[in-house]
Design an enzyme around this catalytic site. Structure first.
Site, PDB file in Angstrom:
ATOM      1  N   SER A  43      39.701  -5.006  -2.693  1.00 12.44           N
ATOM      2  CA  SER A  43      40.300  -6.338  -2.792  1.00 12.44           C
ATOM      3  C   SER A  43      41.635  -6.338  -3.522  1.00 12.44           C
ATOM      4  O   SER A  43      42.476  -7.202  -3.267  1.00 12.44           O
ATOM      5  CB  SER A  43      39.327  -7.294  -3.498  1.00 12.44           C
ATOM      6  OG  SER A  43      38.181  -7.529  -2.704  1.00 12.44           O
ATOM      7  N   ALA A  47      45.431  -8.771  -3.020  1.00 14.04           N
ATOM      8  CA  ALA A  47      45.865  -9.816  -3.952  1.00 14.04           C
ATOM      9  C   ALA A  47      47.346 -10.095  -3.761  1.00 14.04           C
ATOM     10  O   ALA A  47      48.174  -9.200  -3.886  1.00 14.04           O
ATOM     11  CB  ALA A  47      45.580  -9.387  -5.389  1.00 14.04           C
ATOM     12  N   GLY A  49      49.167 -13.282  -4.992  1.00 17.65           N
ATOM     13  CA  GLY A  49      49.872 -14.130  -5.955  1.00 17.65           C
ATOM     14  C   GLY A  49      50.507 -13.392  -7.108  1.00 17.65           C
ATOM     15  O   GLY A  49      51.722 -13.375  -7.265  1.00 17.65           O
ATOM     16  N   GLY A  50      49.698 -12.749  -7.963  1.00 15.86           N
ATOM     17  CA  GLY A  50      50.276 -12.039  -9.095  1.00 15.86           C
ATOM     18  C   GLY A  50      49.280 -11.860 -10.214  1.00 15.86           C
ATOM     19  O   GLY A  50      48.066 -11.955 -10.026  1.00 15.86           O
ATOM     20  N   GLU A 115      50.871 -21.410 -10.512  1.00 16.24           N
ATOM     21  CA  GLU A 115      49.791 -21.599  -9.558  1.00 16.24           C
ATOM     22  C   GLU A 115      48.843 -22.684 -10.056  1.00 16.24           C
ATOM     23  O   GLU A 115      48.971 -23.182 -11.175  1.00 16.24           O
ATOM     24  CB  GLU A 115      49.056 -20.282  -9.320  1.00 16.24           C
ATOM     25  CG  GLU A 115      49.954 -19.206  -8.720  1.00 16.24           C
ATOM     26  CD  GLU A 115      49.223 -17.905  -8.436  1.00 16.24           C
ATOM     27  OE1 GLU A 115      48.070 -17.761  -8.889  1.00 16.24           O
ATOM     28  OE2 GLU A 115      49.795 -17.040  -7.761  1.00 16.24           O
ATOM     29  N   HIS A 237      38.474 -19.669  -1.841  1.00 13.58           N
ATOM     30  CA  HIS A 237      39.917 -19.887  -1.843  1.00 13.58           C
ATOM     31  C   HIS A 237      40.220 -21.012  -0.867  1.00 13.58           C
ATOM     32  O   HIS A 237      39.739 -21.004   0.271  1.00 13.58           O
ATOM     33  CB  HIS A 237      40.669 -18.621  -1.440  1.00 13.58           C
ATOM     34  CG  HIS A 237      42.116 -18.668  -1.808  1.00 13.58           C
ATOM     35  ND1 HIS A 237      43.033 -19.444  -1.124  1.00 13.58           N
ATOM     36  CD2 HIS A 237      42.803 -18.055  -2.800  1.00 13.58           C
ATOM     37  CE1 HIS A 237      44.220 -19.300  -1.683  1.00 13.58           C
ATOM     38  NE2 HIS A 237      44.114 -18.457  -2.698  1.00 13.58           N
ATOM     39  N   ARG A 283      41.241 -24.362  -8.067  1.00 12.01           N
ATOM     40  CA  ARG A 283      40.774 -23.987  -6.739  1.00 12.01           C
ATOM     41  C   ARG A 283      39.493 -24.703  -6.316  1.00 12.01           C
ATOM     42  O   ARG A 283      39.308 -25.026  -5.139  1.00 12.01           O
ATOM     43  CB  ARG A 283      40.554 -22.472  -6.665  1.00 12.01           C
ATOM     44  CG  ARG A 283      41.844 -21.689  -6.651  1.00 12.01           C
ATOM     45  CD  ARG A 283      41.587 -20.198  -6.633  1.00 12.01           C
ATOM     46  NE  ARG A 283      42.844 -19.465  -6.518  1.00 12.01           N
ATOM     47  CZ  ARG A 283      42.932 -18.145  -6.572  1.00 12.01           C
ATOM     48  NH1 ARG A 283      41.850 -17.426  -6.767  1.00 12.01           N
ATOM     49  NH2 ARG A 283      44.101 -17.544  -6.450  1.00 12.01           N
ATOM     50  N   HIS A 344      35.958 -16.164  -1.721  1.00  6.50           N
ATOM     51  CA  HIS A 344      37.081 -15.367  -2.223  1.00  6.50           C
ATOM     52  C   HIS A 344      36.756 -14.533  -3.447  1.00  6.50           C
ATOM     53  O   HIS A 344      37.195 -13.393  -3.559  1.00  6.50           O
ATOM     54  CB  HIS A 344      38.240 -16.309  -2.547  1.00  6.50           C
ATOM     55  CG  HIS A 344      39.474 -15.628  -3.029  1.00  6.50           C
ATOM     56  ND1 HIS A 344      40.149 -14.686  -2.287  1.00  6.50           N
ATOM     57  CD2 HIS A 344      40.163 -15.757  -4.201  1.00  6.50           C
ATOM     58  CE1 HIS A 344      41.210 -14.260  -2.964  1.00  6.50           C
ATOM     59  NE2 HIS A 344      41.229 -14.880  -4.132  1.00  6.50           N
ATOM     60  N   ARG A 379      37.343 -19.391 -11.815  1.00  7.74           N
ATOM     61  CA  ARG A 379      38.435 -18.522 -12.257  1.00  7.74           C
ATOM     62  C   ARG A 379      39.792 -19.210 -12.102  1.00  7.74           C
ATOM     63  O   ARG A 379      40.110 -19.745 -11.048  1.00  7.74           O
ATOM     64  CB  ARG A 379      38.432 -17.216 -11.450  1.00  7.74           C
ATOM     65  CG  ARG A 379      39.611 -16.305 -11.771  1.00  7.74           C
ATOM     66  CD  ARG A 379      39.510 -15.000 -11.030  1.00  7.74           C
ATOM     67  NE  ARG A 379      39.642 -15.136  -9.591  1.00  7.74           N
ATOM     68  CZ  ARG A 379      40.798 -15.121  -8.932  1.00  7.74           C
ATOM     69  NH1 ARG A 379      41.945 -15.039  -9.603  1.00  7.74           N
ATOM     70  NH2 ARG A 379      40.833 -15.215  -7.627  1.00  7.74           N
ATOM     71  N   LEU A 385      43.493 -10.083 -11.865  1.00 13.60           N
ATOM     72  CA  LEU A 385      44.153  -8.805 -12.138  1.00 13.60           C
ATOM     73  C   LEU A 385      44.308  -8.580 -13.640  1.00 13.60           C
ATOM     74  O   LEU A 385      44.232  -7.442 -14.121  1.00 13.60           O
ATOM     75  CB  LEU A 385      45.516  -8.756 -11.444  1.00 13.60           C
ATOM     76  CG  LEU A 385      45.476  -8.628  -9.919  1.00 13.60           C
ATOM     77  CD1 LEU A 385      46.880  -8.741  -9.330  1.00 13.60           C
ATOM     78  CD2 LEU A 385      44.845  -7.301  -9.500  1.00 13.60           C
TER      79      LEU A 385
END
Length: 547
Positions: A43, A47, A49-50, A115, A237, A283, A344, A379, A385
């Site tokens: 996964s 990823a 986004g960051g 985000e 997601h 989310r 997700h 989350r 990450l």
């Protein structure tokens, strides 16, 4: 053929968490890293986004902590949240030291995006493929390190513990591993075993995850005697590309963070009716809003529109997303993108402490496999990450502190014995049960739940477990069998946690208990109090291991 190996640290999984831990310990210990398929097949590589970290002058650790706990609906462990947030800047320095180049602005400072759920721009990124950049950087470093050995195409079957061998004290001493290339089972003994196998979103029919996200680490830890926690909190997601041939392509949250608008089929915006933050709500709220509108209208999807931004802006910020959309005839610079929610992220997992240590000495869980308490009931975007890196280092440091003690002579584990099983001519059982499980989990244990839906899912899981147990006890092992065995067990843990929660909180929303209780309490399941789990790897099997 040599089917027996020995190492100091066995890391099961080659995503960001596994590789970060390997690099941290490899200067002082021999490390073996297992990968199901390619090293970058997990996964992390998807990823977009960051990674969230406090690096901007307008931001602060307290704000990041507050945003994380708010997104987690009050269920986060504040001590763990603070630990992760305060270690974030050091993680960024480490990645830069490894050679990763995050995007910068005109002043050569980090370019930060915002985000959903964040009160500041704090998400560092590499265009819209941050995970791929991190995975590639860590992989290159790990491949160059003489202390790290990769074993590719290996699927872990179970963790070996002294308790399973009738010995004490209890500790992990290795794992049985299926070699997909040779169709053999290998034994890898290790003083320390690290589960970094990712999440379990493949339990659902629609998911943004790769095919290998079958909850292997959680299932293996449970069978080894570890508790699990918060398995009812499965993050959907809000925006995956809706197209019959797109499979599971994620449209990054950063698109909404940079001004993307969610629209109904008639072009009307709707998020402001569900949350004052609109498209920047967390989310769980956005996913439920989309699910509600799709069901209300009987629509197949909603739309995400960022065409009001310039072509240059879209191309520079979202080149991967634009290219993928164009493959399916969608020009995101001039038209909205059709999107739907998809499973997700698994917020719960193996219960661990701040060091990633489980209930079994010598056994660690990190990354999405673990439940650290960082995410709570939901989350916060781009904290995944961060968690991978922070707790990979924490687990590695814990292992290094105890390395000399754990290197004591390990009791020999028995070789895998397949002499009492046969080849199967009924593989249709596996494919049928796999499809059935993922469909009823989507229908009954999805974004909105009820007691009746959960009860229906639970009854079906019990039947599937019996069928798979019988199959496992009588036939040769295979990749599909290992994964199905794991994903059914994880589905059961999810449903049991969901049935125990008499409220709606974060990602768990039930029509029977729509209100949130004043006190936030994590759900915890323990195999020591489980009287009917019959998928124990050695006891229930027909003497597969020779003593």
């Amino acid at each position: 053929m040599n089917n027996r190996y020995r190492t100091d640290v066995l890391i099961i999984g080659s995503g960001a968490a596994g590789l970060a831990a390997a690099l941290r310990v490899a200067d002082r210990a021999r490390v073996v890293v297992l990968s199901k398929d390619r090293i970058d097949g997990g996964s992390t590589n998807r990823a977009q986004g960051g990674i969230a970290a406090v690096t901007g002058p307008a931001d602060s650790p307290e704000d990041h902590i507050r945003d994380t706990i708010r997104a987690g609906a009050g269920l986060c462990n504040e001590e763990i949240v603070r630990y992760a947030v305060e270690n974030g800047p050091g993680i960024i320095e480490r990645l830069v030291g490894y050679g990763l180049s995050f995007d910068t602005d005109r002043e050569a400072a980090f370019h930060l995006t915002r985000e959903g759920g964040h009160s500041h721009r704090r998400v560092l990124h590499v265009a819209d493929h941050t995970g791929q950049a991190i995975e590639g950087t860590l992989t290159q470093r790990a491949l160059e390190h003489p202390g790290i050995e990769f074993m590719i195409g290996r699927v872990a079957i179970d963790v070996i513990t002294t308790g399973k061998l009738g010995l004490s004290p209890q500790r992990a001493i290795g794992a049985y591993v299926y070699n997909r290339a040779t169709d053999d089972v290998e034994l890898i003994q290790a003083s320390n075993v690290v589960l970094a196998t990712g999440g379990a979103s493949k339990v659902y029919l629609y998911t943004s995850n790769p095919d290998g996200a079958t909850g292997d680490g959680t299932a293996m830890a449970w069978r080894a005697g570890c508790r699990v926690s918060n398995m009812e909190f499965n993050q959907f997601h809000p925006t995956c590309l809706y197209h019959p041939h797109a499979k599971s392509f994620l449209i990054s949250e950063a698109v909404r963070g940079e001004g993307g608008r969610l629209l109904l089929p008639n072009g009307q915006r709707f998020m402001d009716r569900f949350d004052p933050r609109g498209e920047l709500a967390s989310r769980d709220i956005v996913a439920r809003a989309i699910d509600h509108e799709m069901k209300r209208l009987g629509a197949d999807c909603v739309y995400l529109d960022i065409s009001h931004r310039s072509v240059d802006f879209i191309e520079s910020h979202f080149p991967t997303i634009r290219a993928r959309c164009e493959r399916f005839g969608i020009d995101m610079t001039t038209e909205p993108i059709p999107v739907v929610p998809a499973a997700h992220y698994t917020c719960g997992g193996v219960l661990v402490d701040q060091h990633g240590a489980t209930d079994v000495p010598g056994l660690y869980a990190i990354g999405e496999t673990a439940c650290t308490g960082l995410h709570g009931a939901n989350r916060l975007a781009s904290n995944s990450l961060l968690e991978c890196m922070v707790f990979a280092h924490a687990a590695a440091d814990h292992i290094l502190q105890r390395l000399d003690r754990s290197k004591v002579r390990l009791p020999p584990a028995p070789a895998w014995d397949a002499s009492r099983v046969t080849d199967s001519d009924e593989d249709v059982v596996l494919s049928h049960n796999w499809d059935e499980l993922r469909r009823f989990m989507w229908d009954y244990v999805g974004i909105v739940r009820t007691n009746k839906r959960l009860e229906r899912a639970f009854r079906r899981i019990k039947l599937l477990k019996k069928e798979v147990h019988e199959y496992y006890a009588n036939h040769h092992i295979s990749n599909d069998l290992i994964e199905l065995r794991n994903v059914i067990l994880v589905a059961e843990l999810m449903v049991r946690c969901a049935m125990s929660r008499r409220e709606s909180r974060g990602l768990h929303y039930t029509l029977d208990y729509p209100h949130t209780l004043n006190r936030a309490v994590p759900s915890v399941l323990s195999p020591s109090t489980d009287s009917w789990d019959f998928l124990q790897p050695l006891a229930a099997r027909r003497s597969r291991a020779k003593s």
